[in-house]
Design a protein around this motif. Structure first.
Motif, PDB file in Angstrom:
ATOM      1  N   ILE A 149       0.843  -1.205   0.000  1.00  0.00           N
ATOM      2  CA  ILE A 149       0.000   0.000   0.000  1.00  0.00           C
ATOM      3  C   ILE A 149       0.875   1.250   0.000  1.00  0.00           C
ATOM      4  N   THR A 150       1.925   1.233   0.814  1.00  0.00           N
ATOM      5  CA  THR A 150       2.844   2.373   0.861  1.00  0.00           C
ATOM      6  C   THR A 150       3.519   2.587  -0.492  1.00  0.00           C
ATOM      7  N   ALA A 151       3.971   1.508  -1.109  1.00  0.00           N
ATOM      8  CA  ALA A 151       4.613   1.620  -2.429  1.00  0.00           C
ATOM      9  C   ALA A 151       3.630   2.164  -3.456  1.00  0.00           C
ATOM     10  N   GLY A 152       2.403   1.666  -3.433  1.00  0.00           N
ATOM     11  CA  GLY A 152       1.391   2.146  -4.371  1.00  0.00           C
ATOM     12  C   GLY A 152       1.056   3.611  -4.173  1.00  0.00           C
ATOM     13  N   MET A 153       0.894   4.023  -2.914  1.00  0.00           N
ATOM     14  CA  MET A 153       0.577   5.429  -2.650  1.00  0.00           C
ATOM     15  C   MET A 153       1.750   6.341  -3.007  1.00  0.00           C
ATOM     16  N   THR A 154       2.966   5.896  -2.699  1.00  0.00           N
ATOM     17  CA  THR A 154       4.141   6.694  -3.036  1.00  0.00           C
ATOM     18  C   THR A 154       4.245   6.876  -4.546  1.00  0.00           C
ATOM     19  N   PHE A 155       4.052   5.796  -5.279  1.00  0.00           N
ATOM     20  CA  PHE A 155       4.133   5.879  -6.737  1.00  0.00           C
ATOM     21  C   PHE A 155       3.013   6.740  -7.303  1.00  0.00           C
ATOM     22  N   PHE A 156       1.807   6.606  -6.739  1.00  0.00           N
ATOM     23  CA  PHE A 156       0.666   7.368  -7.216  1.00  0.00           C
ATOM     24  C   PHE A 156       0.853   8.868  -6.975  1.00  0.00           C
ATOM     25  N   PHE A 157       1.308   9.239  -5.765  1.00  0.00           N
ATOM     26  CA  PHE A 157       1.411  10.654  -5.427  1.00  0.00           C
ATOM     27  C   PHE A 157       2.699  11.304  -5.902  1.00  0.00           C
ATOM     28  N   LEU A 158       3.804  10.579  -5.927  1.00  0.00           N
ATOM     29  CA  LEU A 158       5.084  11.163  -6.328  1.00  0.00           C
ATOM     30  C   LEU A 158       5.493  10.806  -7.742  1.00  0.00           C
ATOM     31  N   GLY A 159       4.885   9.784  -8.314  1.00  0.00           N
ATOM     32  CA  GLY A 159       5.243   9.351  -9.653  1.00  0.00           C
ATOM     33  C   GLY A 159       6.487   8.467  -9.675  1.00  0.00           C
ATOM     34  N   ARG A 160       7.000   8.123  -8.513  1.00  0.00           N
ATOM     35  CA  ARG A 160       8.181   7.254  -8.396  1.00  0.00           C
ATOM     36  C   ARG A 160       8.172   6.621  -7.002  1.00  0.00           C
ATOM     37  N   LEU A 161       8.906   5.530  -6.862  1.00  0.00           N
ATOM     38  CA  LEU A 161       9.046   4.917  -5.552  1.00  0.00           C
ATOM     39  C   LEU A 161      10.167   5.617  -4.806  1.00  0.00           C
ATOM     40  N   GLU A 162       9.874   6.073  -3.619  1.00  0.00           N
ATOM     41  CA  GLU A 162      10.886   6.763  -2.823  1.00  0.00           C
ATOM     42  C   GLU A 162      10.693   6.400  -1.352  1.00  0.00           C
ATOM     43  N   GLY A 163      11.797   6.175  -0.666  1.00  0.00           N
ATOM     44  CA  GLY A 163      11.750   5.909   0.761  1.00  0.00           C
ATOM     45  C   GLY A 163      11.582   4.449   1.129  1.00  0.00           C
ATOM     46  N   LEU A 164      11.507   3.574   0.157  1.00  0.00           N
ATOM     47  CA  LEU A 164      11.394   2.144   0.426  1.00  0.00           C
ATOM     48  C   LEU A 164      12.710   1.479   0.051  1.00  0.00           C
ATOM     49  N   GLY A 165      13.575   1.350   1.040  1.00  0.00           N
ATOM     50  CA  GLY A 165      14.875   0.745   0.790  1.00  0.00           C
ATOM     51  C   GLY A 165      14.850  -0.755   1.000  1.00  0.00           C
ATOM     52  N   ILE A 166      15.986  -1.362   0.775  1.00  0.00           N
ATOM     53  CA  ILE A 166      16.094  -2.810   0.917  1.00  0.00           C
ATOM     54  C   ILE A 166      15.850  -3.234   2.368  1.00  0.00           C
ATOM     55  N   GLY A 167      16.229  -2.396   3.324  1.00  0.00           N
ATOM     56  CA  GLY A 167      16.003  -2.722   4.732  1.00  0.00           C
ATOM     57  C   GLY A 167      14.524  -2.785   5.076  1.00  0.00           C
ATOM     58  N   THR A 168      13.745  -1.872   4.530  1.00  0.00           N
ATOM     59  CA  THR A 168      12.302  -1.858   4.761  1.00  0.00           C
ATOM     60  C   THR A 168      11.657  -3.106   4.173  1.00  0.00           C
ATOM     61  N   ILE A 169      12.074  -3.454   2.981  1.00  0.00           N
ATOM     62  CA  ILE A 169      11.515  -4.631   2.307  1.00  0.00           C
ATOM     63  C   ILE A 169      11.921  -5.907   3.040  1.00  0.00           C
ATOM     64  N   ALA A 170      13.196  -6.003   3.416  1.00  0.00           N
ATOM     65  CA  ALA A 170      13.667  -7.188   4.141  1.00  0.00           C
ATOM     66  C   ALA A 170      12.965  -7.322   5.491  1.00  0.00           C
ATOM     67  N   ALA A 171      12.771  -6.209   6.179  1.00  0.00           N
ATOM     68  CA  ALA A 171      12.094  -6.243   7.481  1.00  0.00           C
ATOM     69  C   ALA A 171      10.654  -6.730   7.339  1.00  0.00           C
ATOM     70  N   ALA A 172       9.965  -6.301   6.298  1.00  0.00           N
ATOM     71  CA  ALA A 172       8.576  -6.721   6.096  1.00  0.00           C
ATOM     72  C   ALA A 172       8.472  -8.234   5.935  1.00  0.00           C
ATOM     73  N   PHE A 173       9.468  -8.843   5.293  1.00  0.00           N
ATOM     74  CA  PHE A 173       9.408 -10.273   5.042  1.00  0.00           C
ATOM     75  C   PHE A 173      10.018 -11.128   6.158  1.00  0.00           C
ATOM     76  N   THR A 174      10.787 -10.534   7.062  1.00  0.00           N
ATOM     77  CA  THR A 174      11.496 -11.348   8.057  1.00  0.00           C
ATOM     78  C   THR A 174      11.130 -11.071   9.508  1.00  0.00           C
TER      79      THR A 174
END
Length: 93
Positions: free
Chosen positions: A37-62
């Motif tokens: 949801i965060t990635a979708g909203m970021t892309f929708f409002f900013l036109g690009r993915l920003e602020g979602l680093g590898i640490g955020t993604i890894a933390a979500a899965f682990t």
């Protein structure tokens, strides 16, 4: 008396109890859903993915599995109760 599981937030812990799905699986699903949801909203409002680093993604899965392991370890050594169950037990005496 009802036993309170350690390391669980109210919503995800209750959902795990109701559905009988293990807490780590619920947590990972919840975190990945929030990430999407965060990635979708970021892309929708900013036109690009920003602020979602590898640490955020890894933390979500682990983190769900890690919290589940620590919670099981704590449950072996400590007994957790919430205020409501303590008051209910006290009033019954």
């Amino acid at each position: 008396m009802e036993k309170e599981q350690s390391g669980k937030t109210l919503f995800r812990g209750e959902l795990a109890d109701i559905t009988k799905v293990p807490y780590p699986r619920i947590k990972i699903g919840f975190d990945v859903t929030c990430l999407a949801i965060t990635a979708g909203m970021t892309f929708f409002f900013l036109g690009r993915l920003e602020g979602l680093g590898i640490g955020t993604i890894a933390a979500a899965f682990t983190m769900g599995k890690g919290i589940g392991l620590v919670g099981d370890l704590l449950d072996k050594h400590f007994y957790f109760e919430n205020y409501k169950t303590l008051c209910t037990a006290k009033n019954k005496q």
